[in-house]
Design an enzyme around this catalytic site. Sequence first.
Site, PDB file in Angstrom:
ATOM      1  N   ASP A   1       0.814  -1.211   0.000  1.00  0.00           N
ATOM      2  CA  ASP A   1       0.000   0.000   0.000  1.00  0.00           C
ATOM      3  C   ASP A   1       0.848   1.262   0.000  1.00  0.00           C
ATOM      4  O   ASP A   1       0.476   2.261   0.591  1.00  0.00           O
ATOM      5  CB  ASP A   1      -0.982  -0.009   1.173  1.00  0.00           C
ATOM      6  CG  ASP A   1      -0.302  -0.305   2.491  1.00  0.00           C
ATOM      7  OD1 ASP A   1       0.937  -0.420   2.500  1.00  0.00           O
ATOM      8  OD2 ASP A   1      -0.993  -0.409   3.512  1.00  0.00           O
TER       9      ASP A   1
ATOM     10  N   ASP B   1       6.731  -4.904  13.500  1.00  0.00           N
ATOM     11  CA  ASP B   1       7.434  -3.618  13.563  1.00  0.00           C
ATOM     12  C   ASP B   1       7.529  -3.101  14.993  1.00  0.00           C
ATOM     13  O   ASP B   1       8.523  -2.498  15.385  1.00  0.00           O
ATOM     14  CB  ASP B   1       6.814  -2.580  12.626  1.00  0.00           C
ATOM     15  CG  ASP B   1       5.336  -2.416  12.834  1.00  0.00           C
ATOM     16  OD1 ASP B   1       4.723  -3.278  13.502  1.00  0.00           O
ATOM     17  OD2 ASP B   1       4.776  -1.420  12.349  1.00  0.00           O
TER      18      ASP B   1
END
Lengths: 660, 455
Positions: free
Chosen positions: A395, A476
């Site tokens: 994205d 992350d």
Amino acid sequence: MDDWKPSPLIKPFGARKKRSWYLTWKYKLTNQRALRRFCQTGAVLFLLVTVIVNIKLILDTRRAISEANEDPEPEKDYDEALGRLESPRRRGSGPRRVLDVEVYSSRSKVYVAVDGTTVLEDEAREQGRGIHVIVLNQATGHVMAKRVFDTYSPHEDEAMVLFLNMVAPGRVLICTVKDEGSFHLKDTAKALLRSLGSQAGPALGWRDTWAFVGRKGGPVLGEKHSKSPALSSWGDPVLLKTDVPLSSAEEAECHWADTELNRRRHRFCSKVEGYGSVCSCKDPTPIEFSPDPLPDNKVFNVPVAVIAGNRPNYLYRMLRSLLSAQGVSPQMITVFIDGYYEEPMDVVALFGLRGIQHTPISIKNARVSQHYKASLTATFNLFPEAKFAVVLEEDLDIAVDFFSFLSQSIHLLEEDDSLYCISAWNDQGYEHTAEDPALLYRVETMPGLGWVLRKSLYKEELEPKWPTPEKLWDWDMWMRMPEQRRGRECIIPDISRSYHFGIVGLNMNGYFHEAYFKKHKFNTVPGVQLRNVDSLKKEAYEVEVHRLLSEAEVLDHSKNPCEDSFLPDTEGHTYVAFIRMEKDDDFTTWTQLAKCLHIWDLDVRGNHRGLWRLFRKRNHFLVVGVPASPYSMKKPPSITPIFLEPPPKEEGAPGAAEQT
Amino acid sequence: MSRINKNVILALLTLTSSAFLLFQLYYYKHYLSAKNGAGLSKSKGSRIGFDGTQWRTVKKFIMLTSSQNVPVFLIDPLILELINKNFEQVKNASHGSASECKFFCVPRDFTAFALQYHLWKNEEGWFRIAENMGFQCLKIESKDPRLDGIDSLSGTEIPLHYICTLASHAVHLVVFHERSGNYLWHGHLRLKGHIDRKFVPFRKLQFGRYPGAFDRPELQQITIDGLEVLIPKDPMHFLEEIPHSRFIECRYKEARAFFQQYLDDNTVEAMAFRKSAKELLQLAAKTLKKLGVRFWLSSGTCLGWYRQCGIIPYSKDVDLGIFIQDYKSDIISAFQDAGLPLKHKFGKVEDSLELSFQGKDDVKLDIFFFYEETDHMWNGGTQAKTGKKFKYLFPKFTLCWTEFVDMKVRVPCETIEYIEANYGVLEERSSHSWSVYEFVLEPKLCNCLIQPDPA
């Protein structure tokens, strides 16, 4: 020669010669049984030899064949998996080429069946709300696209309009509403539905049910609608049964020039729908981009891993921008798809790239995390010589100078052990806070969203202790933990080289995107020359920061930092403000400041030893946390650090939402 | 009358059958000569010049690859051998000086070229252009073994071999893929169902019978027979590698099944051990390579490779095997120079030699020397505590390459027999049997005590 004497057996030459020859033969043949026998045996022998030679020949050929066949045993592993959605069987085998389509719309369930095969069924609670759209190939009846637009929520109708406009004329469109599909269905969308010939679509009301079958640009093939009687109740379930005549394959296809690229395009366009001009018959948009090569490209041989899920339209947009970036090397790109989804694979094949599917392990964030691990491991396996890998997500838009940015900065990762990554994303780089495309920062946070990973870091530190599937962690978040980061920093640009356009996703929704991502600044200038890259190394950067702070003008601390007037209306100046920061992890004032500056305030990003660098009104704006930051000594004694009170805890902040 | 007819018929029959027989003999000879062309047509070799089909096919192929930027290099053993013999001459030969066709006109069935896949930029259009030039090409693909080690990935298939024929000569293009451990790998040429098995005599291909592993060759450009080709810079080394290039893949699927049953040990200590064992193995491999000594994974290290494609964390040492005929007297000093002091030395070169070196972090490197008898191999083992000596017998084995902790190393090709000789029978199918070896890594002791060590 004189001694020569005719054989006594042979009659002398003469008139009777001929006859005697014949007679002799005849005599011999008829009377000498022995000779006859001999001849017969001879013939039989001949035949026998012939047979033997024949058999040998056959055996030899056989052996040669079987030798060739010996090792290639049939391979079960390679058995083709069952193909995608089988073409719905035709009714009868005769010339009557008609599809029998059933469409059901109700509060809690929708389904679509084509010739008895269910192609959509959704009765899950709490999801699938809105208008479901299915596109069928008018010649084969294949499902080419399946989408749901939650038109109860804002902006989804825009996505629907975008999608419907991209569908090629002639395709069969099927729409059905689940639960509620009208609340944010705006006029543009209604007008489009009207142009498709729908009667009820444009008049769709609160909690109505609606089923529609029609040909794009052609006649409506069936429609049913039931109005909701009251605000608190839903329309009656409707079931639409209709026949859809199939057209010939000729009509359904475009005739592009026969090239390798168009062959890919053809495969793609006859399978899926909703990609607009790439499948347009006249003047289709290119699928091969030849961006200028980068002179002295240091990242030409760095593998690029694109992490994708099942958002093929995003992937399409992302790959277009990636392949248009200067200095891209398509053979280094691998797209890793989380799950056995066909359509993302089709998109990958359209661009002629390498695609790898990954059987999902675990759920939600842990699934993403496992997908990341498998993808990174695979990347370094596929490119064993690579020292780095570029990690991208489906994205992201990729800036035209993305590879140029990396090529100019990648040597830092090699030379400076105190670096954790290079990222193309500046968390605080919004339209109103980023200015200088040539400027780089060092930050203590790991932004992700288009970044470079060092192989040694992955292989030696991260891979062995990567969170296991049962730990439901974000990869992350995990990477940002001090145990992993160990005080190392990332290099980021002031103006981001990637743009996060994803609105739907695991941790993403429309509101969130609008608040935090939409206004992000994105570099569109090609070939930016980065300034003074070596000053980003550990020691050099301290020198640089001290220089900056020394020449910075101290702002008027009596003013409200949230006010626009806090910074003078100048250009090109460097200003510094001091805020209160008692300890290394005291971000109370910073968070409030970030909030009123409308930048990322959900957690702390973009800091370097208690210093934040951004731009305000085209001036470089430094914020120093006092006294925790080592740069506090630059504070003039007369200045009292700004303190901003956090609002009383009432509104629950969106939580620890993050960006993947 | 009837008799005459009979005879005539007989004669006719004889005539036809002999004619038929002659035809068959002719055909058979033709077939034979096609089969072992090299053997029968050798006499014609001298006559084949630059217009021979082989030379022309190769020329066309080189034209094709250079125009399409396909970075191929020559790996044909027959031609490389010839080049190697006349290396000086070849190197000095200038561009146009080829007066006779010495290399590419040698009679043979195939000419083998290789290609490093990662250097190949435009794979897609190549095939079609080859076919337009008159080549008939066959592409053999397979799944990517580099993804096998990772759970649940399935990707685009990779090309392994191309075979292109033109005018009765075939070019075999072997596709080399880069693997972790700085080596090149090529796949097994497997004919899948739909492939025409008579396309070329597959049996006689020089490459592809097994997967193979090679050192990444440096390349050089030479001109032979008027054609510019790339060849390995050290053709000799490449030729030596060919017969021993067979590669076997680790059994990743079984390893995963194993870990499903006995969860991987991810404690800090286990990870630390794996790391130091890996470093020790890398150091040992580097040292032995420098000496030119062949070695293979033995005992516990071999079991770890076979069972779990990794290092067994509780094995506490790294075990290597070396044939005694490869023994070099400077092994010990070389290891010492590499920072691995000798810890124990058992036996003598003539009899059951075993060396043990002390690595970092208390990890030991054990080197067992293997002695070959007519029908078996053996090595000696000594119990450090008691000084008792044992003889371990192994069935004869050959060596294969494999990949282990990002390195290209050798293991016995007949791994299961080797391990079973070492540890006893593993009931392969039922993974329960592993549990016996899960915590016990003691090799089975054979009752062939040799003699107590005098030391």
